[in-house]
Design a protein around this motif. Structure first.
Motif, short mmCIF file in Angstrom:
data_model
loop_
_atom_site.label_atom_id
_atom_site.label_comp_id
_atom_site.label_asym_id
_atom_site.label_seq_id
_atom_site.Cartn_x
_atom_site.Cartn_y
_atom_site.Cartn_z
N LYS A 31 66.60 -41.46 -55.20
CA LYS A 31 66.44 -40.35 -54.03
C LYS A 31 67.81 -39.56 -53.81
O LYS A 31 68.91 -40.05 -54.21
N PRO A 32 66.84 -38.31 -53.36
CA PRO A 32 68.16 -37.40 -52.76
C PRO A 32 68.75 -37.96 -51.50
O PRO A 32 68.79 -38.43 -51.27
N THR A 33 70.08 -37.63 -51.60
CA THR A 33 71.09 -37.60 -50.08
C THR A 33 71.51 -36.50 -50.04
O THR A 33 72.57 -36.21 -50.78
N GLY A 34 71.32 -36.51 -48.50
CA GLY A 34 72.29 -35.62 -48.11
C GLY A 34 71.50 -33.74 -48.56
O GLY A 34 69.89 -33.41 -49.15
N THR A 35 71.74 -32.63 -48.27
CA THR A 35 71.43 -31.68 -48.68
C THR A 35 72.31 -30.81 -50.25
O THR A 35 73.14 -31.75 -49.91
N PRO A 36 71.81 -29.53 -49.52
CA PRO A 36 72.73 -29.65 -51.01
C PRO A 36 73.61 -28.85 -51.03
O PRO A 36 74.36 -28.81 -49.87
N VAL A 64 72.27 -34.32 -54.80
CA VAL A 64 72.73 -35.62 -55.53
C VAL A 64 72.19 -36.44 -54.81
O VAL A 64 70.82 -36.68 -53.58
N TYR A 65 71.58 -37.12 -56.42
CA TYR A 65 70.61 -38.36 -56.25
C TYR A 65 71.23 -39.10 -56.17
O TYR A 65 72.38 -40.07 -57.71
N GLU A 66 70.35 -40.53 -55.50
CA GLU A 66 71.61 -42.31 -56.00
C GLU A 66 70.13 -42.73 -56.08
O GLU A 66 68.97 -42.81 -55.92
N GLY A 67 71.11 -44.62 -56.58
CA GLY A 67 69.80 -44.99 -57.09
C GLY A 67 70.33 -46.65 -58.06
O GLY A 67 71.77 -45.83 -58.16
N PRO A 68 69.88 -48.01 -57.36
CA PRO A 68 70.52 -48.64 -58.43
C PRO A 68 69.88 -48.44 -59.68
O PRO A 68 68.50 -48.45 -59.63
N LEU A 69 70.28 -49.10 -60.44
CA LEU A 69 70.03 -49.94 -61.77
C LEU A 69 70.18 -51.04 -62.03
O LEU A 69 71.49 -52.13 -62.10
#
Length: 872
Positions: free
Chosen positions: A809-814, A821-826
């Motif tokens: 999922k994207p976090t914040g603005t450019p 920035v994209y983040e997520g669990p693995l």
């Protein structure tokens, strides 16, 4: 003297017998035993001489016999019952009508050949038989299908043998007026026609014939019309005949002319227009071009039309080898399209681009019909799980950057139409056990609960049935063998030995199919002494019935036939092994039920599906096969045997044949034959009967064409209909514009940085680590893409072998440089060597697959070096 003109004189049926004409013209009789029994009772001798064809039968019945039947109250009651049953079958609700809303109003199914019945010989082998079974099962289920094919005036060839065993081809002329066909006509009574423009200002015209296959109309195009020049009249002369241009014209007529025929049929009959078009193999691929031309003529641009057409198109590939695909020189194709030929409103270069092999390993000057089929269809499938895998690897070049397992080609395993292929004796046994209606439902719709009652049939009944079927096959073989030897020039006085050919109490093995080299007709001859020992074994003998046709241009295949025939001619074994020429549906319907074992030994994995063993299994015949096609998917030791293969890439072909032939002999000698002859306490082969029971009960529901068609409806037709409806002209324009924008901007998409919260190279099962990815989307936005983490076990070269993809999922603005920035669990949900990567894919709600555009962005080598560690 030779007639200067030929007529077909039809009988005038007395009024009480008029329903016979309707029953004869609907090909449901070919799989409905009660209707066939009715026709047989009209005149048993005439029925036999007509080859079980009601149209020919009625054309030859004496007027006094017709008058006698018209006054026979018992016959008229049976006729009324049969007519009422057909009417109920054609008009009543069936499986499709009970499903939820959203299914297509109609589906057009295009195939170069259809095997419906021996009375309509428009097939050469498995592709046509499969197409015929597809239509019949669709009819039984109530699926609103329209079949589309060509009417070949010579059909496929008839096969005989010379005295020395060489295949000889004969091409009998088929008169459409003597076939179970009616001509489609305009309201003024003139024949309905379609026309194709040819280079030089000429035209190719074709009439439309209608075969009624139960509820399903089958439209067959015939170019043998007076308005055509001599060359054009011969376009539909033979199935798979002629050179490249001849084949190209056949396929243009099938695809482009076929769509025009469908439009004509729907206009004349009020049938709903198809929402889904199903292309059965690449031969019919041009149908997509005609549909694009229709939309362009209505004002839509080419790219938008392409998207609209793709949404409602399904493509089925049937070949696991490139050599099995029709490919044409680009200049030949280019000459037949454009301003001076067909589809003048479309740039010929756009047409060529759809079929050119413009990918690594392709030949860029060749136009590939399967490639065009895939590019024109949003949904595609192979015909078994293994074939789907092979197809994904074979066509992976069309989706660069994706592993073969992600190539958007799924699988729907073929099935066979049980009422066509199950012997009447087997049907009657099932009807006695569960009732005729439930038995009919089990064969048409499937479902394991309908087959469980097989367990309740007595062993003695099963064994007596198997012997009856074997005895019928022995008689059939002797009659056909006698006919064959007469054709080879033998006198009756030489043929007394035929009365001793085969034994109804000996283990009987069947092998019948086309004769390309990969099917290995002669593998059984690899060690002739050992085969002879098996045939003549004093306690456990076997007998083998072989049939098959080689393509007329395949001298290698003809040599294989001759080699087998010469072995079968040997006086020492000719009572134990026979070759029957002119393999076709009529022979197959006797052969499958009468065999105890069905043998299949192709070169793995070159058999896409191979449905002959399915037909045998539905009659209680056990399979002995290489693990290829459907057998690779459903084999269990409970109901057959698997021939071990030596299919490693380094195996010499001759050595491979030696190894696999030896394995086949071992199985026959040590396991198959002893089990057949082994007797339990009651004097019956208990363990063999148990395998027959398992074959019927466990394999039966799986191998049905009804199961296959239901899968097509649920997994392909319904989604294709939804896509067709969603792709209105406006949404098609939007999708085409979006794709163009994404393709143009994709060079600016990149993965810039990857980091993880993991700090060591090991972790415990169930651990969750965090991923943080920085990406540059260039001129695209977050709504245009999906950023994924792809993880799974890795091999010795760090390739992910069982990948799971999870969106980030994207976090914040450019940031100031425009990066996101994209983040997520693995989640580390598997033990052992484990790894991950990240990627960016195009994303749009109207895409059927994230691989559809063949675009993917993955981390560069520099990014990989800083991306954390593999979990080990």
């Amino acid at each position: 003297m030779k007639a200067i003109r030929r007529f077909t004189v039809r009988p005038v049926l007395p009024d009480p017998l008029r329903p016979l004409s309707d029953l004869a013209r609907n090909l449901r009789w070919s799989w409905h035993a009660e209707t066939r029994d009715l026709f047989q009772s009209v005149d048993p001798e005439a029925w036999a001489s007509a080859g079980g064809d009601p149209v020919r039968l009625l054309g030859g019945v004496r007027p006094d016999r017709l008058a006698e039947l018209a006054a026979d109250r018992r016959f008229l009651r049976r006729l009324t019952a049969a007519a009422d049953d057909l009417d109920d079958y054609l008009t009543g609700d069936r499986w499709y009508q009970t499903q939820s809303d959203g299914l297509p109003a109609a589906v057009a199914y295009f195939s170069p050949e259809f095997g419906i019945t021996a009375a309509l010989p428009q097939y050469s082998g498995g592709l046509g038989i499969l197409a015929g079974d597809h239509l019949k099962a669709a009819s039984d289920l109530g699926v609103p299908l329209i079949g589309v094919g060509l009417l070949y005036r010579h059909g496929y060839f008839r096969q005989t043998l010379s005295r020395d065993g060489w295949q000889q081809e004969h091409y009998p002329v088929l008169d459409p007026h003597e076939l179970p066909l009616t001509q489609l006509k305009e309201p003024d009574g003139t024949p309905a026609q379609v026309s194709l423009a040819l280079p030089g200002g000429t035209a190719l015209r074709a009439r439309i014939w209608l075969a009624q296959v139960g509820r399903v109309p089958l439209l067959l195009l015939d170019s043998d019309v007076e308005e055509n020049d001599f060359g054009e009249r011969g376009v539909t002369d033979r199935l798979y005949g002629g050179g490249s241009e001849h084949r190209l014209l056949q396929e243009m007529l099938l695809g482009i002319g076929g769509v025009r025929a469908v439009r004509t049929y729907c206009r004349l009959t009020g049938h709903p227009q198809p929402e889904v078009f199903h292309t059965n193999e690449g031969h019919a691929g041009f149908l997509g071009l005609e549909r694009i031309a229709e939309l362009c003529a209505a004002g839509l641009d080419f790219d938008s039309s392409l998207e609209a057409v793709r949404g409602g198109t399904v493509f089925t590939t049937h070949t696991p080898v490139p050599a099995g695909i029709d490919r044409f020189d680009r200049e030949l194709v280019g000459r037949h399209f454009g301003p001076d030929a067909e589809l003048p409103g479309i740039d010929a270069q756009r047409i060529l681009a759809l079929g050119m092999e413009t990918y690594p390993g392709g030949e860029p000057n060749l136009f590939n019909m399967a490639v065009m089929g895939l590019r024109l269809a949003q949904r595609a499938n192979g015909v078994s799980l293994l074939h789907g895998q092979v197809s994904r690897e074979m066509f992976a070049g069309l989706w660069p950057g994706f592993d073969p397992e992600e190539v958007p080609i799924t699988s729907v395993t073929n099935g066979v139409h049980a009422p066509t292929w199950v012997a009447p004796e087997v049907l009657r046994l099932g009807a006695r056990q569960v009732g005729s209606e439930r038995a009919e439902d089990a064969l048409a719709v499937g479902g394991s609960e309908r087959w469980d009652s097989v367990a309740e049939i007595e062993d003695q009944e099963i064994w007596e049935l198997r012997r009856t079927l074997r005895e019928q096959l022995v008689q059939e073989v002797r009659e056909r063998l006698r006919t064959s030897w007469r054709q080879r020039g033998a006198a009756d006085a030489e043929l007394g030995w035929i009365e001793g050919v085969l034994d109804p109490d000996v283990l009987t093995i069947g092998f019948a199919r086309r004769v390309p080299s990969y099917k290995r007709l002669t593998l059984m001859l690899r060690d002739r002494d050992r085969l002879m020992d098996l045939l003549l074994h004093p306690d456990h003998p076997i007998q083998i019935v072989v049939a098959g046709k080689a393509h007329p241009a395949d001298d290698g295949g003809k040599r294989l036939v001759q080699e087998l025939v010469r072995f079968a001619d040997d006086p020492r074994v000719r009572h134990r092994i026979v070759f029957l020429p002119d393999y076709g549906m009529a022979m197959a319907q006797k052969l499958y039920p009468g065999c105890d074992v069905w043998l299949n030994n192709p070169l793995r994995p070159l058999e896409a599906c191979g449905t002959s063993g399915m037909k045998a299994a539905l009659n209680g015949c056990l399979n002995l096969s290489v693990l290829d096609g459907w057998w690779d998917e459903w084999f269990q030791p409970d109901f057959g045997w698997a021939v071990p293969t030596a299919d490693g890439p380094c195996t010499d072909p001759d050595r491979r044949d030696d190894i696999e032939a030896s394995a086949l002999y071992d199985l026959l000698e040590q396991r198959v034959a002893p089990r057949f002859y082994e007797r339990g306490r009651g004097g019956l082969p208990d363990r063999w009967i148990a395998m027959v029971r398992q074959t019927l009960g466990l394999l039966g529901p799986k191998v049905l064409a009804g199961r296959m068609v239901r899968e097509y409806v649920d997994r392909l037709y319904a989604p294709a209909a939804q896509a067709h409806r969603a792709l209105t002209p406006d949404t098609a324009r939007d999708l085409a514009a979006w794709k163009a924008r994404v393709r143009s901007a994709w060079a600016g998409v990149s993965v810039d940085h990857v980091e993880t919260t993991a700090t060591t190279a090991t972790a415990e099962l169930g651990t969750t680590v965090g991923l943080r990815v920085r990406v540059d989307l260039g001129d695209l936005g977050p709504d245009d893409v999906e950023v994924q983490a792809v993880s799974g076990r890795v091999d010795a070269e760090d390739r992910i072998t069982d990948a799971t993809a999870v969106p980030l999922k994207p976090t914040g603005t450019p940031d100031l440089e425009g990066r996101l920035v994209y983040e997520g669990p693995l989640s580390l949900d598997r033990t052992g060597p484990y790894g991950y990567t990240v990627r960016i894919l195009p994303a749009h709600r109207l895409l059927a697959s994230s691989a559809e555009l063949g675009l993917v962005a993955v981390p560069s080598e520099e990014v990989v070096e800083g991306a954390g560690v593999l979990m080990r």
